[in-house]
Design a protein around this motif. Sequence first.
Motif, mmCIF file in Angstrom:
data_model
loop_
_atom_site.group_PDB
_atom_site.id
_atom_site.type_symbol
_atom_site.label_atom_id
_atom_site.label_comp_id
_atom_site.label_asym_id
_atom_site.label_seq_id
_atom_site.Cartn_x
_atom_site.Cartn_y
_atom_site.Cartn_z
ATOM 1 N N SER A 50 0.821 -1.222 0.000
ATOM 2 C CA SER A 50 0.000 0.000 0.000
ATOM 3 C C SER A 50 0.853 1.269 0.000
ATOM 4 N N LEU A 51 2.129 1.163 0.337
ATOM 5 C CA LEU A 51 3.023 2.319 0.362
ATOM 6 C C LEU A 51 3.665 2.619 -0.988
ATOM 7 N N ILE A 52 3.511 1.721 -1.940
ATOM 8 C CA ILE A 52 4.097 1.928 -3.272
ATOM 9 C C ILE A 52 3.312 3.036 -3.966
ATOM 10 N N ASP A 53 4.024 4.052 -4.400
ATOM 11 C CA ASP A 53 3.378 5.205 -5.018
ATOM 12 C C ASP A 53 3.238 4.976 -6.522
ATOM 13 N N GLN A 54 2.283 4.133 -6.857
ATOM 14 C CA GLN A 54 1.996 3.825 -8.257
ATOM 15 C C GLN A 54 0.500 3.544 -8.367
ATOM 16 N N ALA A 55 -0.137 4.178 -9.333
ATOM 17 C CA ALA A 55 -1.593 4.062 -9.474
ATOM 18 C C ALA A 55 -2.041 2.611 -9.600
ATOM 19 N N SER A 56 -1.361 1.821 -10.423
ATOM 20 C CA SER A 56 -1.802 0.435 -10.634
ATOM 21 C C SER A 56 -1.788 -0.363 -9.339
ATOM 22 N N THR A 57 -0.845 -0.072 -8.471
ATOM 23 C CA THR A 57 -0.791 -0.758 -7.181
ATOM 24 C C THR A 57 -1.967 -0.327 -6.314
ATOM 25 N N LYS A 58 -2.289 0.953 -6.340
ATOM 26 C CA LYS A 58 -3.373 1.468 -5.502
ATOM 27 C C LYS A 58 -4.738 0.971 -5.964
ATOM 28 N N TRP A 59 -4.959 0.904 -7.285
ATOM 29 C CA TRP A 59 -6.270 0.410 -7.703
ATOM 30 C C TRP A 59 -6.367 -1.094 -7.488
ATOM 31 N N THR A 60 -5.238 -1.803 -7.614
ATOM 32 C CA THR A 60 -5.254 -3.245 -7.381
ATOM 33 C C THR A 60 -5.508 -3.554 -5.911
ATOM 34 N N ILE A 61 -4.907 -2.772 -5.029
ATOM 35 C CA ILE A 61 -5.134 -2.966 -3.584
ATOM 36 C C ILE A 61 -6.631 -2.906 -3.277
ATOM 37 N N ALA A 62 -7.318 -1.915 -3.839
ATOM 38 C CA ALA A 62 -8.760 -1.792 -3.597
ATOM 39 C C ALA A 62 -9.494 -3.038 -4.091
ATOM 40 N N GLN A 63 -9.119 -3.521 -5.256
ATOM 41 C CA GLN A 63 -9.765 -4.720 -5.799
ATOM 42 C C GLN A 63 -9.462 -5.944 -4.944
ATOM 43 N N LEU A 64 -8.209 -6.131 -4.579
ATOM 44 C CA LEU A 64 -7.835 -7.314 -3.799
ATOM 45 C C LEU A 64 -8.523 -7.324 -2.438
ATOM 46 N N PHE A 65 -8.562 -6.166 -1.779
ATOM 47 C CA PHE A 65 -9.232 -6.119 -0.480
ATOM 48 C C PHE A 65 -10.725 -6.411 -0.628
ATOM 49 N N GLU A 66 -11.316 -5.970 -1.719
ATOM 50 C CA GLU A 66 -12.733 -6.285 -1.945
ATOM 51 C C GLU A 66 -12.909 -7.789 -2.157
ATOM 52 N N TYR A 67 -12.069 -8.388 -2.990
ATOM 53 C CA TYR A 67 -12.169 -9.827 -3.243
ATOM 54 C C TYR A 67 -11.939 -10.642 -1.976
ATOM 55 N N LEU A 68 -11.036 -10.166 -1.123
ATOM 56 C CA LEU A 68 -10.637 -10.920 0.062
ATOM 57 C C LEU A 68 -11.349 -10.459 1.334
ATOM 58 N N ASP A 69 -12.396 -9.660 1.205
ATOM 59 C CA ASP A 69 -12.982 -9.031 2.397
ATOM 60 C C ASP A 69 -13.428 -10.033 3.458
ATOM 61 N N THR A 70 -13.898 -11.203 3.072
ATOM 62 C CA THR A 70 -14.320 -12.186 4.080
ATOM 63 C C THR A 70 -13.125 -12.868 4.750
ATOM 64 N N ASP A 71 -11.937 -12.676 4.206
ATOM 65 C CA ASP A 71 -10.722 -13.267 4.776
ATOM 66 C C ASP A 71 -9.952 -12.284 5.654
ATOM 67 N N LEU A 72 -10.409 -11.036 5.697
ATOM 68 C CA LEU A 72 -9.733 -10.017 6.493
ATOM 69 C C LEU A 72 -10.148 -10.118 7.955
ATOM 70 N N SER A 73 -9.163 -10.063 8.841
ATOM 71 C CA SER A 73 -9.476 -9.970 10.272
ATOM 72 C C SER A 73 -10.058 -8.582 10.523
ATOM 73 N N PRO A 74 -10.693 -8.359 11.675
ATOM 74 C CA PRO A 74 -11.197 -7.009 11.964
ATOM 75 C C PRO A 74 -10.096 -5.938 11.879
ATOM 76 N N GLN A 75 -8.910 -6.246 12.362
ATOM 77 C CA GLN A 75 -7.806 -5.281 12.297
ATOM 78 C C GLN A 75 -7.363 -5.051 10.848
#
Length: 174
Positions: free
Chosen positions: A78-103
Motif C-alpha cells: 500500500s506504500l508503493i506510489d503507483q496508481a496500478s498498485t493502488k487500484w489493485t489494492i482496492a480490488q484485492l481487499f474487496e475480493y478478500l474481504d471475508t478473509d480479512l481480520s477485523p484489524q
Amino acid sequence: MKNFETRLKGGHPNSLGNTIVVVEEVLNEPTHFDELFNCYFSEDEIVRLRVSNAMKRICKEKPSCLIPYIDRFITEISLIDQASTKWTIAQLFEYLDTDLSPQQYASAKSIIKRNLEIESDWIVLINSMQTLAKWSKKDEELAQWLMPHLERLSKDSRKSVSKQALKFAQHNSG
C-alpha cells in the motif's frame, strides 16, 4: 527460481507481456507465489504494473495464495506510489474481504479511504469507490464518511468518475 522479474520486463507499458504465462505457472505451482510477490519491489514500474495484474488474476482463481500476504499488502504494498498498485489494492481487499481480520479490515479501509481522498488517477478513484461502497452497506460509519466524497466526485470533470460516483451514491442512499 523462475526469474519472474526479468520475464515481466519490456514491451509496451500497456501490454500484459508475459503476465498470463507467469500467472499460469504460479497457479500450477503456488510455491512460486512469493517470488512473484517480491516483484512488487522491482525498480521497473512496468514490472510492478504487471505484478498487480497478476495478483488480481491469481486472487480470482486461487485466493488462498494471497491470504497469507494480506498483512504485507497492508504494510508494504500500500506504500508503493503507483496508481496500478493502488487500484489493485482496492480490488484485492474487496475480493478478500471475508478473509480479512477485523484489524486488517480497519487497515484496508483506512488505506482505501486515504486513496479516495488524495489520489487523482481515475482508475484508483473508481476502484476505491467500488470497494468502499460495497463495504458501506454493512458499515454505517463508513457510509456516512463516503457520501460527501461521492458527492464531490460526482462533480468530477471525467465522466467515468462522475458517473460511478453518482451510481454508488444512489445505491448507498437507497
